[in-house]
Enzyme design. Structure first.
Site, PDB file in Angstrom:
ATOM      1  N   GLU A  69       0.869  -1.191   0.000  1.00 16.37           N
ATOM      2  CA  GLU A  69       0.000   0.000   0.000  1.00 16.37           C
ATOM      3  C   GLU A  69       0.896   1.228   0.000  1.00 16.37           C
ATOM      4  OE1 GLU A  69      -3.029   0.476   3.060  1.00 16.37           O
ATOM      5  OE2 GLU A  69      -3.641  -1.606   2.827  1.00 16.37           O
TER       6      GLU A  69
HETATM    7  C1  BGC Z   1      -5.470   0.921   5.289  1.00 17.33           C
HETATM    8  C2  BGC Z   1      -6.268   1.110   4.015  1.00 17.33           C
HETATM    9  C3  BGC Z   1      -6.744   2.536   3.899  1.00 17.33           C
HETATM   10  C4  BGC Z   1      -5.589   3.486   4.072  1.00 17.33           C
HETATM   11  C5  BGC Z   1      -5.995   4.934   3.999  1.00 17.33           C
HETATM   12  C6  BGC Z   1      -4.451   2.003   5.475  1.00 17.33           C
HETATM   13  O1  BGC Z   1      -3.922   1.980   6.747  1.00 17.33           O
HETATM   14  O2  BGC Z   1      -4.843  -0.343   5.269  1.00 17.33           O
HETATM   15  O3  BGC Z   1      -7.351   0.239   4.039  1.00 17.33           O
HETATM   16  O4  BGC Z   1      -7.380   2.768   2.671  1.00 17.33           O
HETATM   17  O5  BGC Z   1      -4.988   3.279   5.319  1.00 17.33           O
HETATM   18  O6  BGC Z   1      -6.948   5.247   4.960  1.00 17.33           O
END
Ligand code: BGC
EC number: 3.2.1.21
Length: 516
Positions: free
Chosen positions: A409
């Site tokens: 992410e």
């Molecule tokens: C989470 C995501 C989220 C992002 C932004 C992350 O910590 O894993 O699900 O979209 O934060 O809020």
């Protein structure tokens, strides 16, 4: 085998030298753009998670999760927003597949809603319609050559399991394992990349310490440590199940997605600040990564800090539980690759925190500040500090012995109304992906994949729909939840097509176009 003190000391020294190297960079060097491409076969992806996009909160037999209960009963989320409909992905699978195809991503990271598959959390409640939905999604991805990267648990615990105390209970280890076992057996012929748990640190601290996220348990001194202990064991057990029963026939890999900010020491020439920043890394990332990637046990910094504080607090034993030797052996090495979620960087300095009340946060003995020289985002404490990613990747390489790293992410919030012009996001990706490129090309970090967050604007947890991380805009006032690519979607498409940022030599014509 445990490492000897000498080796541990040496490793810490290496991490400190690394900091010295980067922190002495001139501003010019730090910001210099690097041209080049990622290795062949680099995994370019994009992410979402079930509760944030699916909606259909009670459709076709789905059971409620703790996020359903929380959002439907709390008034702490802006506009009392919830995920009842969200992006309506449960009913709009084809629209999602269309966006993914258009982006030409190589992988799609999504999560399974546990209570859509097992409404009461256990196998006896199996809901075939939920399974069918994920089968359609997975088949749709495979048909378009997009690798499914599946998170088994992204925070939406079946409500029924909270009734038996959720992750505070060690019973969850077997219950989670059985759910994972079912998913491996059902989807594993096509899913080759599994992530057991998303951001266990967030679950432990926000869910059971601060209590601002469901299940809203406010037990900051004990809750996070007990929950983390169970999450680590649950992860390890699911890993072994995959390893023992499925790996040989299915040939996939399995890991856990850990969240890590980069902690930059406030003053790199002051040893105490450097040690505090290293401690910050251990309290957030090392808490989980050290047992899983190193020796089955918590980092020394945690054992020392929590142990000492507990003793001064007059407690008979440390609030940090310990693993038996057998458990350590069971936990050590239970991830095939290193998956990291990264959003921002904090400036860290030493403090002597208060002793009472007992809290994970006071166990740290450091404080965090925002980086002054970096742009703000729609989430005030998530500044854009791209150079932090390069340092984080180097730190992981150093600390965990050069694992293969997937950034699972990375993304930025913009105001919800941003439709086409999200140039702040374009700038963010340009800068962050370039830092990942520097880590790979210049520093030799084994970066294997990058996942942008997120596919489209969605329910952003405690921020509701006030901000969006999406490369696609979603019109939440339209019952069709129409999706529109933003500028960043086009930009990301080009990065993927080019596999990075190749240096282009422009051939310029000296004749004026007007005269031709
Ligand atoms: C989470 C995501 C989220 C992002 C932004 C992350 O910590 O894993 O699900 O979209 O934060 O809020």
């Amino acid at each position: 085998m445990d490492q000897c003190l000498h080796c541990r000391g040496l490793q810490r020294l290496c991490r400190f030298l690394l900091l010295q190297k980067f922190s002495s960079q001139s501003n010019f060097d730090r910001k210099m753009y690097h041209y080049g491409t990622f290795p062949e076969g680099f995994s370019w992806g994009i992410s979402s998670s079930a509760y944030q996009i699916e909606g259909g909160w009670n459709a076709d037999g789905k059971g409620p999760s703790i996020w359903d209960t929380f959002t439907q009963t709390t008034n702490t989320i802006p506009d009392n927003a919830n995920g009842n409909v969200a992006c309506d992905s449960y009913n709009r699978l084809n629209e999602d597949l269309y966006m993914l195809r258009a982006l030409r991503v190589k992988s799609y990271r999504f999560s399974l809603s546990w209570s859509r598959i097992f409404p009461d959390g256990t196998r006896k409640s199996l809901n075939q319609k939920g399974v069918d939905y994920y089968n359609r999604l997975i088949d749709g991805l495979i048909a378009h050559n997009i690798e499914p990267m599946v998170t088994l648990y992204h925070w939406d615990l079946p409500e029924a399991l909270q009734k038996v105390n959720g992750w505070e209970s060690a019973e969850m280890i077997d219950i989670f394992n059985d759910y994972c076992d079912f998913c491996f057996a059902t989807f594993g012929d096509r899913v080759k990349f599994w992530i057991t748990i998303n951001q266990p640190q967030t679950i432990a601290w926000s869910g059971y310490g601060l209590g601002n996220m469901p299940p809203n348990v406010k037990d900051p001194g004990y809750g996070p440590y007990i929950v983390a202990h169970n999450l680590i064991k649950a992860h390890a057990k699911a890993y072994h199940t995959y390893d023992d029963k499925y790996r040989q026939s299915q040939g996939g890999l399995i890991s856990i997605a850990l969240n890590a900010d980069w902690a930059e020491p406030k003053d790199v020439s002051v040893r105490r600040e450097v040690v505090a920043a290293d401690r910050a890394m251990q309290f957030q990332l090392g808490w989980f990564a050290h047992p899983i990637f190193k020796n089955g046990d918590y980092p020394d910094a945690l054992k020392w800090q929590v142990g000492n504080k507990s003793e001064i607090q007059g407690l008979p034993q440390s609030r940090l539980p310990s693993f038996t030797e057998e458990e350590k052996n069971f936990i050590k090495g239970t991830a095939d690759v290193f998956c990291v979620n990264h959003y921002t960087t904090k400036i860290v300095s030493h403090v002597t925190a208060r002793l009472s009340p007992a809290s994970y946060e006071y166990d740290w003995d450091f404080k965090e500040e925002e980086e002054n020289d970096s742009p703000t985002t729609a989430i005030p404490n998530q500044k854009v500090v791209a150079w932090g990613l390069r340092r984080l990747l180097n730190w992981i390489k150093e600390e965990y012995g050069d694992p293969e790293i997937y950034i699972t992410e990375n993304g930025v919030a913009t105001e919800a109304q941003t439709t086409w012009d999200d140039s702040a996001r374009v700038f963010f990706y340009k800068a962050y992906i370039d830092e990942a490129l520097k880590a790979y090309k210049v520093d030799g970090v084994t970066v294997k994949g990058y996942t942008a967050t997120s596919l489209m604007d969605s329910f952003e947890w405690l921020n509701g729909y006030n901000v969006g991380f999406g490369l696609h805009h979603v019109d939440f006032s339209n019952p069709n939840r129409s999706r529109t690519p933003k500028y960043s979607a086009h930009f990301y498409y080009n990065i993927i097509k080019d596999n990075g940022f190749p240096l282009r030599v422009e051939i310029c014509s000296h004749s004026s176009p007007n005269l031709q």
